[in-house]
Design an enzyme around this catalytic site. Structure first.
Site, PDB file in Angstrom:
ATOM      1  N   GLY A   1     -11.087 -17.175  18.068  1.00 20.02           N
ATOM      2  CA  GLY A   1     -10.201 -18.088  18.793  1.00 20.02           C
ATOM      3  C   GLY A   1     -10.293 -19.490  18.229  1.00 20.02           C
TER       4      GLY A   1
ATOM      5  N   VAL B   1     -13.352 -23.877  21.480  1.00 21.06           N
ATOM      6  CA  VAL B   1     -14.011 -22.881  22.345  1.00 21.06           C
ATOM      7  C   VAL B   1     -15.218 -22.285  21.599  1.00 21.06           C
ATOM      8  CG1 VAL B   1     -13.736 -20.771  23.705  1.00 21.06           C
ATOM      9  CG2 VAL B   1     -11.843 -22.385  23.540  1.00 21.06           C
ATOM     10  N   GLY B   2     -15.097 -22.202  20.272  1.00 20.44           N
ATOM     11  CA  GLY B   2     -16.226 -21.727  19.462  1.00 20.44           C
ATOM     12  C   GLY B   2     -17.482 -22.551  19.746  1.00 20.44           C
TER      13      GLY B   2
ATOM     14  N   CYS C   1      -3.748 -16.437  12.425  1.00 22.43           N
ATOM     15  CA  CYS C   1      -4.753 -17.401  11.955  1.00 22.43           C
ATOM     16  C   CYS C   1      -4.732 -17.572  10.451  1.00 22.43           C
ATOM     17  CB  CYS C   1      -6.142 -16.967  12.412  1.00 22.43           C
ATOM     18  SG  CYS C   1      -6.609 -15.350  11.794  1.00 22.43           S
TER      19      CYS C   1
ATOM     20  N   GLU D   1     -15.057 -16.584  14.539  1.00 21.67           N
ATOM     21  CA  GLU D   1     -13.852 -16.384  13.716  1.00 21.67           C
ATOM     22  C   GLU D   1     -12.813 -17.369  14.235  1.00 21.67           C
ATOM     23  OE1 GLU D   1     -13.547 -14.378  11.137  1.00 21.67           O
ATOM     24  OE2 GLU D   1     -15.523 -13.437  11.303  1.00 21.67           O
TER      25      GLU D   1
END
Ligand code: NAD
Length: 437
Positions: free
Chosen positions: A188, A192-193, A244, A210
Site C-alpha cells: 500500500g 501507512v507502511g 503501482c 511493498e
C-alpha cells in the site's frame, strides 16, 4: 473471534509442527489452487463491482497470474525447503558440515491493497504457505466486494488455524497490528507502511513493505516510438492508472516529443476507441476520494494539456486518459499520481534525465525505451529503483526468477517465486562437528 484468540490459535497450530510437513504444505498449495480456480467467476465479478474492470482482464492478470505462480511454487517449494550445505571456511575441518536449515517463521500477516485485490493477496499468501507458515489476511476494505469473496472462499477451503481472513479498515487494522506476528507483508501507500513498521517494532517483527512511487518511462531518441507509445498506453491506463508499477510519467527530449505524443494518441484510440467512457476496456477510479485526489492535482497543476480524451465525471468516478506537458516543479511531479494522467517531462539529454530521476525518491521501477546498451547501462548503474526494464513495462512481475519489491521510499524486502519463499523462511545456521551417523 477476537484478534488475539485468532492469532494465538494459529500459533498453537503452527507449534504442533504440522504446517512444516512437506505433504501438508503441498496440500495447502493445492487447496489454494482449487479455491482460486473454482471461484474464478466470483473473484472477477467482485473486482468488476469494485473497479468496473473488464472480467477478462481480471481473469488473465489476477487469476491466471496467481495460478501460474502457484504452479511454480508446487514445482519448486520442496527443493527450496531442503537444507543447503555451504562452503567450508579455513576454520573448519573436512569432517565439519556447515549448512542452512530452512525454518518457517510462524504466523504471518498479509495486509492487501485494493488496486489488484486478488493477486496482491494471493502472491504473499502462497509464498507464506509454501514456506510452512500459517497466515492471517487483511484485504483492503476499499475493494469491499473482493474482500467479502476472500472471506467466503477462504472460510470454505481452509481452517482458520491455517488461513484466516480479517475484515476492516483503519480501526480494525490498528487493533490487529497490536498482535504478535512473526512476519508482516504490507502492500500500500508509504505513509501507512511507516505505521505498520512502527507497530511491528513493538514485537520485533520483521516487515516486508511493498509501497509505491513515481515510476518514470524514459523514451530515448533512438527508441521505436510507436512500440514505446503502445506499451505506455497499455500499462498506464489499465485499471485507470491505479497500478503501482504503471509508468507515472514519461521523459523525452524535444527531438522526439511530438512524434511520441502522436503515437500515444493513436494507441489510446486503438485500445479505447474515440469514446473511452463507453469502452469496456476502461476502468473507473476506485472511489470519489481518489477521484477528488487526482482532480485536486489537476486543479493545482499549471501543465498544458497535450491529449484530452473526454470530460471528468464525478457521478461516474470517471477520469479520461489525459497527457500533460509538465515542468519538473509541477503539481503532477510531486507524488505518485495513481490515476490516469501521464505527465510528459522534457529533458535535453540523458545526464539531465538521470539527474532528475536520482533527485527524487527511489521508484519501484524505471522503464527505458532504447536500442542502446550504453543508455540502458547508464540508467541501471546511475539510478536507484526496485527494477529497471529495457523496452518493456511491468513484465518483470511475471518473471518468477526475478524479485519484486522496492527500495527506500518504494519499499523494503522482496517476494515472488523463491524470493517470496525466502521472505517467509528463517535460514538457520547449523554446524555439524564430528556427527558421524
Ligand atoms: P489501501 O487504502 O487499500 O491500503 C492498503 C491497506 O492498508 C488496506 O488493507 C488498509 O486497510 C490498510 N490501512 C490503510 N490505512 C491504515 C492505517 N492508518 N493503519 C493501518 N492500516 C491501514 O491502499 P492504498 O494505500 O491506497 O494503496 C495505494 C498505494 O499502494 C500506492 O502508493 C501504490 O503504489 C501502492 N501499491 C504498491 C504495490 C506494490 O506491490 N509495491 C501494489 C499495489 C499498490
Amino acid at each position: 473471534m477476537a484478534f488475539h484468540e485468532l492469532v494465538e490459535n494459529q500459533r498453537k497450530y503452527f507449534n504442533t509442527g504440522e504446517t512444516k510437513k512437506i505433504e501438508v504444505r503441498r496440500q495447502h498449495l493445492n487447496t489454494l489452487r482449487k479455491a482460486l480456480e473454482e471461484n474464478r467467476d466470483k473473484f472477477c465479478e467482485a473486482v468488476y463491482n469494485d473497479h468496473r474492470r473488464a472480467k477478462e482482464l481480471t481473469s488473465s492478470i489476477e487469476i491466471d497470474g496467481s495460478l501460474a505462480e502457484l504452479d511454480y511454487f508446487l514445482a519448486n517449494f520442496e527443493k527450496w525447503s531442503e537444507p543447503v550445505p555451504v562452503e567450508r571456511t579455513p576454520v573448519l575441518s573436512q569432517d565439519d558440515v556447515p549448512m542452512l536449515v530452512k525454518d518457517p517463521v510462524g504466523v504471518v500477516l498479509v495486509i492487501g491493497p485494493w488496486n489488484y485485490p486478488v493477486v496482491l493477496v494471493m502472491a504473499p499468501l502462497m509464498a507464506a504457505l509454501a514456506a510452512g507458515n500459517t497466515v492471517v489476511i487483511k484485504p483492503s476494505e476499499v475493494s469491499a466486494n473482493t474482500s467479502k469473496v476472500f472471506e467466503n472462499v477462504m472460510g470454505k477451503y481452509f481452517d482458520k488455524k491455517v488461513v484466516a481472513v480479517v475484515q476492516g479498515g483503519v480501526g480494525e487494522t490498528t487493533e490487529l497490528l497490536k498482535e504478535h506476528f512473526n512476519h508482516i507483508l504490507y502492500t500500500g501507500a508509504p505513509f501507512v507502511g511507516k505505521i505498520v513498521m512502527t507497530a511491528a517494532a513493538k514485537h520485533l517483527t520483521p516487515v516486508t513493505l511493498e509501497l509505491g512511487g513515481k515510476c518514470p518511462v524514459v523514451v530515448a531518441d533512438d527508441a521505436d516510438l510507436e512500440f514505446a507509445a503502445k506499451k505506455v498506453v497499455q500499462t498506464k491506463w489499465v485499471n485507470c492508472g491505479q497500478t503501482c508499477i504503471a509508468p507515472d510519467y514519461a521523459i523525452v527530449s524535444p527531438k522526439v516529443k511530438s512524434k511520441f505524443i502522436d503515437e500515444v494518441r493513436k494507441a489510446i484510440h486503438e485500445i479505447f476507441t474515440d469514446n473511452v467512457k463507453a469502452s469496456p476496456m476502461y476502468s473507473r477510479m476506485i472511489n470519489e476520494r481518489h477521484f477528488d485526489r487526482v482532480k485536486g492535482i489537476l486543479d493545482r497543476s499549471k501543465a498544458l494539456p497535450l491529449i484530452k480524451t473526454g470530460e471528468l465525471d464525478r457521478n461516474d468516478i470517471f477520469i479520461p486518459p489525459l497527457v500533460v506537458d509538465v515542468r519538473a516543479d509541477d503539481a503532477f511531479m510531486e507524488d505518485e499520481i495513481f490515476g490516469p494522467v501521464l505527465p510528459v517531462l522534457t529533458t535535453e539529454n540523458l545526464d539531465e534525465t538521470v539527474k532528475h530521476i536520482s533527485g527524487g525518491e527511489n521508484p519501484l521501477a524505471v522503464y527505458v525505451f532504447t536500442n542502446s546498451k550504453d543508455v540502458m547501462k547508464k540508467i541501471w548503474s546511475e539510478t536507484h529503483s526496485g527494477a529497471v526494464l529495457g523496452n518493456d513495462i511491468m513484465s518483470h512481475v511475471s518473471v518468477m526468477t526475478l524479485p519484486f519489491g522496492g527500495v527506500g521510499h518504494s519499499g523494503m524486502g522482496r517476494y515472488r517465486g523463491k524470493f517470496g519463499f525466502d521472505t517467509f523462511t528463517h535460514e538457520k545456521a547449523v554446524l555439524l562437528r564430528n556427527v558421524k551417523n
